[in-house]
Design an enzyme around this catalytic site. Structure first.
Site, PDB file in Angstrom:
ATOM      1  N   LYS A  78     -15.639  -7.970   3.980  1.00  0.00           N
ATOM      2  CA  LYS A  78     -14.566  -8.311   4.930  1.00  0.00           C
ATOM      3  C   LYS A  78     -14.953  -7.947   6.358  1.00  0.00           C
ATOM      4  O   LYS A  78     -15.660  -6.959   6.559  1.00  0.00           O
ATOM      5  CB  LYS A  78     -13.283  -7.539   4.574  1.00  0.00           C
ATOM      6  CG  LYS A  78     -12.681  -7.912   3.231  1.00  0.00           C
ATOM      7  CD  LYS A  78     -11.437  -7.065   2.977  1.00  0.00           C
ATOM      8  CE  LYS A  78     -10.775  -7.408   1.638  1.00  0.00           C
ATOM      9  NZ  LYS A  78      -9.728  -6.425   1.280  1.00  0.00           N
TER      10      LYS A  78
ATOM     11  N   ARG B 150      -2.158  -6.041  -8.461  1.00  0.00           N
ATOM     12  CA  ARG B 150      -1.078  -7.001  -8.243  1.00  0.00           C
ATOM     13  C   ARG B 150      -1.013  -8.043  -9.348  1.00  0.00           C
ATOM     14  O   ARG B 150       0.052  -8.427  -9.770  1.00  0.00           O
ATOM     15  CB  ARG B 150      -1.273  -7.715  -6.895  1.00  0.00           C
ATOM     16  CG  ARG B 150      -0.938  -6.844  -5.719  1.00  0.00           C
ATOM     17  CD  ARG B 150      -1.455  -7.435  -4.461  1.00  0.00           C
ATOM     18  NE  ARG B 150      -2.893  -7.623  -4.562  1.00  0.00           N
ATOM     19  CZ  ARG B 150      -3.678  -7.921  -3.539  1.00  0.00           C
ATOM     20  NH1 ARG B 150      -3.175  -8.106  -2.360  1.00  0.00           N
ATOM     21  NH2 ARG B 150      -4.975  -8.046  -3.701  1.00  0.00           N
TER      22      ARG B 150
ATOM     23  N   SER C 254      -2.954  -7.755   2.922  1.00  0.00           N
ATOM     24  CA  SER C 254      -3.207  -7.590   4.362  1.00  0.00           C
ATOM     25  C   SER C 254      -3.638  -8.917   4.981  1.00  0.00           C
ATOM     26  O   SER C 254      -3.265  -9.226   6.118  1.00  0.00           O
ATOM     27  CB  SER C 254      -4.307  -6.549   4.593  1.00  0.00           C
ATOM     28  OG  SER C 254      -3.917  -5.302   4.117  1.00  0.00           O
TER      29      SER C 254
ATOM     30  N   HIS D  47       0.844  -1.201   0.000  1.00  0.00           N
ATOM     31  CA  HIS D  47       0.000   0.000   0.000  1.00  0.00           C
ATOM     32  C   HIS D  47       0.883   1.256   0.000  1.00  0.00           C
ATOM     33  O   HIS D  47       0.631   2.203  -0.732  1.00  0.00           O
ATOM     34  CB  HIS D  47      -0.875   0.057   1.260  1.00  0.00           C
ATOM     35  CG  HIS D  47      -1.927  -0.998   1.365  1.00  0.00           C
ATOM     36  ND1 HIS D  47      -2.067  -1.799   2.474  1.00  0.00           N
ATOM     37  CD2 HIS D  47      -2.910  -1.377   0.511  1.00  0.00           C
ATOM     38  CE1 HIS D  47      -3.093  -2.616   2.306  1.00  0.00           C
ATOM     39  NE2 HIS D  47      -3.616  -2.386   1.105  1.00  0.00           N
TER      40      HIS D  47
HETATM   41  O1  PNS Z   1      -8.705  -2.747   0.359  1.00  0.00           O
HETATM   42  P1  PNS Z   1     -10.006  -3.237  -0.228  1.00  0.00           P
HETATM   43  O2  PNS Z   1     -10.803  -4.032   0.782  1.00  0.00           O
HETATM   44  O3  PNS Z   1      -9.798  -3.991  -1.520  1.00  0.00           O
HETATM   45  O4  PNS Z   1     -10.835  -1.909  -0.596  1.00  0.00           O
HETATM   46  C1  PNS Z   1     -12.114  -2.002  -1.192  1.00  0.00           C
HETATM   47  C2  PNS Z   1     -12.889  -0.695  -0.998  1.00  0.00           C
HETATM   48  C3  PNS Z   1     -13.020  -0.382   0.485  1.00  0.00           C
HETATM   49  C4  PNS Z   1     -12.154   0.421  -1.695  1.00  0.00           C
HETATM   50  C5  PNS Z   1     -14.288  -0.912  -1.647  1.00  0.00           C
HETATM   51  O5  PNS Z   1     -14.951  -1.988  -1.025  1.00  0.00           O
HETATM   52  C6  PNS Z   1     -15.148   0.346  -1.586  1.00  0.00           C
HETATM   53  O6  PNS Z   1     -15.007   1.212  -2.429  1.00  0.00           O
HETATM   54  N1  PNS Z   1     -16.041   0.437  -0.563  1.00  0.00           N
HETATM   55  C7  PNS Z   1     -16.907   1.573  -0.378  1.00  0.00           C
HETATM   56  C8  PNS Z   1     -18.326   1.242  -0.799  1.00  0.00           C
HETATM   57  C9  PNS Z   1     -18.517   1.428  -2.299  1.00  0.00           C
HETATM   58  O7  PNS Z   1     -18.341   2.493  -2.852  1.00  0.00           O
HETATM   59  N2  PNS Z   1     -18.894   0.325  -2.962  1.00  0.00           N
HETATM   60  C10 PNS Z   1     -19.162   0.311  -4.377  1.00  0.00           C
HETATM   61  C11 PNS Z   1     -17.911   0.229  -5.200  1.00  0.00           C
HETATM   62  S1  PNS Z   1     -18.329  -0.493  -6.679  1.00  0.00           S
END
Ligand code: PNS
Length: 164
Positions: A43, A92, A130, A19
């Site tokens: 998660k 990745r 993570s 990150h």
């Molecule tokens: O580190 P991660 O878990 O891959 O991050 C994913 C994250 C938190 C960026 C994604 O789940 C997110 O954008 N969550 C906010 C809710 C949202 O906007 N969902 C719709 C996206 S299509």
């Protein structure tokens, strides 16, 4: 792109050197970078939002144009609220791509003013996540190469407490 605000969203549970690499590269491309701890509904986090913010603050303290925030809600709405022009995501492997592509298209539909920019991971971080850090740390494995130096001790302590 120096006049554009970019957002680096994620769960950061916890922040890894992978990150940090993406955040630091984004900080060289964009004028202002906001790292935002968000909710991934698929998660269940190990660290609280406050702990994740604190770890990100310590980790990014030396990067002048990076700030840290949290938001519960849609990323597209957060980007609107902060007047951001870019969402930065690290890729990745091809396995990340389908999910990230779907999210990028959805975010574009919800907020046409924001572009998703994918940065390719640095080769040494290709396998890093993570979840892997949490698994190794909770079983007394060595995570020192995977998480930033300044937060290593607190991550190790927490993962070992949780494993008891
Ligand atoms: O580190 P991660 O878990 O891959 O991050 C994913 C994250 C938190 C960026 C994604 O789940 C997110 O954008 N969550 C906010 C809710 C949202 O906007 N969902 C719709 C996206 S299509």
């Amino acid at each position: 792109m120096k006049n554009i605000t970019a957002i680096c969203p994620g769960s950061f549970d916890p922040v890894t050197v992978g990150h940090l690499d993406i955040i630091s590269r984004a900080s060289k491309m964009f004028g202002n970078v906001i790292v935002v701890v968000m909710t991934n509904t698929t998660k269940s986090p190990c660290f609280t939002v406050e702990e994740r913010i604190e770890m990100l603050r310590k980790t990014t303290a030396g990067i002048e144009n990076v700030s840290v925030d949290s938001y519960y809600g849609l990323l597209a709405d957060y980007a609107k609220k902060r007047n951001a022009g870019a969402i930065i995501k690290g890729l990745r492997a091809m396995s990340d791509f389908e999910y990230e592509f779907q999210m990028a298209l959805t975010n574009k539909k919800l907020n046409p003013d924001v572009e998703t920019v994918f940065l390719t991971t640095s080769v040494q971080n290709m396998y890093l996540s993570s979840s892997m850090v949490k698994q190794i740390g909770s079983m007394n494995g060595d995570i020192r190469d995977f998480v930033p130096d300044v937060i290593q001790d607190e991550i190790i302590k927490r993962l070992q407490e949780r494993a008891r």
